[in-house]
Design a protein around this motif. Sequence first.
Motif, PDB file in Angstrom:
ATOM      1  N   ARG A 124      -6.006   6.675   0.146  1.00 24.76           N
ATOM      2  CA  ARG A 124      -4.698   6.800  -0.483  1.00 24.76           C
ATOM      3  C   ARG A 124      -4.794   6.609  -1.992  1.00 24.76           C
ATOM      4  O   ARG A 124      -4.026   7.203  -2.750  1.00 24.76           O
ATOM      5  CB  ARG A 124      -3.727   5.792   0.133  1.00 24.76           C
ATOM      6  N   GLY A 125      -5.730   5.803  -2.447  1.00 23.77           N
ATOM      7  CA  GLY A 125      -5.894   5.595  -3.880  1.00 23.77           C
ATOM      8  C   GLY A 125      -6.259   6.878  -4.607  1.00 23.77           C
ATOM      9  O   GLY A 125      -5.677   7.213  -5.642  1.00 23.77           O
ATOM     10  N   GLU A 126      -7.238   7.611  -4.063  1.00 24.75           N
ATOM     11  CA  GLU A 126      -7.642   8.876  -4.691  1.00 24.75           C
ATOM     12  C   GLU A 126      -6.493   9.883  -4.717  1.00 24.75           C
ATOM     13  O   GLU A 126      -6.264  10.556  -5.728  1.00 24.75           O
ATOM     14  CB  GLU A 126      -8.830   9.503  -3.944  1.00 24.75           C
ATOM     15  N   CYS A 185     -12.507   4.950  -7.418  1.00 27.76           N
ATOM     16  CA  CYS A 185     -12.038   4.198  -6.249  1.00 27.76           C
ATOM     17  C   CYS A 185     -13.190   3.516  -5.514  1.00 27.76           C
ATOM     18  O   CYS A 185     -13.039   2.395  -5.009  1.00 27.76           O
ATOM     19  CB  CYS A 185     -11.272   5.134  -5.308  1.00 27.76           C
ATOM     20  N   SER A 241     -11.667   0.302  -3.369  1.00 26.65           N
ATOM     21  CA  SER A 241     -10.355   0.624  -2.817  1.00 26.65           C
ATOM     22  C   SER A 241     -10.489   1.070  -1.366  1.00 26.65           C
ATOM     23  O   SER A 241     -11.321   1.919  -1.031  1.00 26.65           O
ATOM     24  CB  SER A 241      -9.704   1.735  -3.648  1.00 26.65           C
ATOM     25  N   THR A 270      -3.241   9.330  -4.608  1.00 25.17           N
ATOM     26  CA  THR A 270      -2.214   8.914  -5.559  1.00 25.17           C
ATOM     27  C   THR A 270      -2.671   9.160  -6.987  1.00 25.17           C
ATOM     28  O   THR A 270      -1.896   9.631  -7.838  1.00 25.17           O
ATOM     29  CB  THR A 270      -1.883   7.425  -5.367  1.00 25.17           C
ATOM     30  N   LEU A 271      -3.916   8.840  -7.276  1.00 29.89           N
ATOM     31  CA  LEU A 271      -4.475   9.059  -8.603  1.00 29.89           C
ATOM     32  C   LEU A 271      -4.420  10.537  -8.975  1.00 29.89           C
ATOM     33  O   LEU A 271      -4.041  10.900 -10.094  1.00 29.89           O
ATOM     34  CB  LEU A 271      -5.918   8.544  -8.627  1.00 29.89           C
ATOM     35  N   ASP A 288       0.806  -1.209   0.000  1.00 29.08           N
ATOM     36  CA  ASP A 288       0.000   0.000   0.000  1.00 29.08           C
ATOM     37  C   ASP A 288       0.845   1.267   0.000  1.00 29.08           C
ATOM     38  O   ASP A 288       0.364   2.340  -0.346  1.00 29.08           O
ATOM     39  CB  ASP A 288      -0.926  -0.003   1.229  1.00 29.08           C
ATOM     40  N   LEU A 341      -3.898   2.192  -9.239  1.00 26.01           N
ATOM     41  CA  LEU A 341      -4.924   1.493  -8.461  1.00 26.01           C
ATOM     42  C   LEU A 341      -4.868  -0.034  -8.529  1.00 26.01           C
ATOM     43  O   LEU A 341      -5.482  -0.694  -7.689  1.00 26.01           O
ATOM     44  CB  LEU A 341      -6.322   1.948  -8.934  1.00 26.01           C
ATOM     45  N   ARG A 385      -4.144  -1.951  -5.384  1.00 23.92           N
ATOM     46  CA  ARG A 385      -4.965  -1.619  -4.219  1.00 23.92           C
ATOM     47  C   ARG A 385      -6.285  -2.399  -4.199  1.00 23.92           C
ATOM     48  O   ARG A 385      -7.118  -2.182  -3.327  1.00 23.92           O
ATOM     49  CB  ARG A 385      -5.256  -0.114  -4.196  1.00 23.92           C
TER      50      ARG A 385
END
Length: 334
Positions: A273-275, A264, A269, A277-278, A191, A307, A310
């Motif tokens: 953190r996914g949003e 996400c 997800s 990073t995106l 992650d 993503l 994740r």
Amino acid sequence: MRHVFPFSAIVGQEAMKRAMILTAIDPTIGGVLVFGDRGTGKSTAVRALAALLPPIDVIAGCPVNSDQAEDVPEWVQNAGTETHAVPTPVVDLPLGVSQDRVTGALDIERALTRGEKAFEPGLLAQANRGYLYIDEVNLLEDHIVDLLLDVAQSGENVVERDGLSIRHPARFVLVGSGNPEEGDLRPQLLDRFGLSVEVTSPTNMAERVEVIRRRDAFDRDPAGFTNDWHTADAIVRDRIVKARETIASYDVGDDVLETCARLCIALGSDGLRGELTLLRAARALAAFEGASEVAHHHVTVVAPIALSHRLRRDPLDDAGSSSRVERVLADVMA
């Protein structure tokens, strides 16, 4: 002079090259995880990119690559005040490495010969403001993984043992590579990587032949081959430098933010953190392309690498993670 295979001369592997470029523009994206077959250019790419980047200015005698005198840690002795340019550091973290070698420890030689208590910096100090590369990252020992998690979170290395109390900055782009057949990566460390890329050996005949041709040409005449690709590498370097200078000026509209969130949510997800990073990856791509704004197109391009690692495993879905992201992306963007 030791020559490094030119970044622009790497055949194919566009997703891997893009991921490394984006983290060079914005290190806060969180590093790159490259999983796949052996001999697909994973280590070559990170060394090539580091060699392509402009040198960094460091204070003479500073073991943590500080560029300003006020940033030199108090425990550093004999550091100067003038700066000099050095190549962007690339530090290998080998399997089986000891914790002392990673974090630094008491300088035993000085302790025995002079009776002085001094700190001997480790790999994290050397990697500051550069790259920390871990081959076979999925085989790394658990206590080293825990240590890296702490440092990646804080950006600081703290050593409290052997009568020492040491702190120094440890901000680096973490690049890990490995073969998934040799074991999975711990979810906690997985992650922490901002981007993830799956690489495979090329199946196209022309592409394989071109890989062999270029590698053979480099091995026979490294200086000449590097010179042939100098202009192409310079173009990429200039675009990275310009993107670093302009990225802070890119605002992201609510419509793009909503797309990141919808994607996400649709993928299930965990966390946010996914949003984030995106968003950062899309902004870095827009800056690299010299676009006028961050658009949905940029989100579409970076979503699979931001993503895919994740996702929760779905035993009923035979498609790979990247394919699942692309399928959901098509639904969200429809």
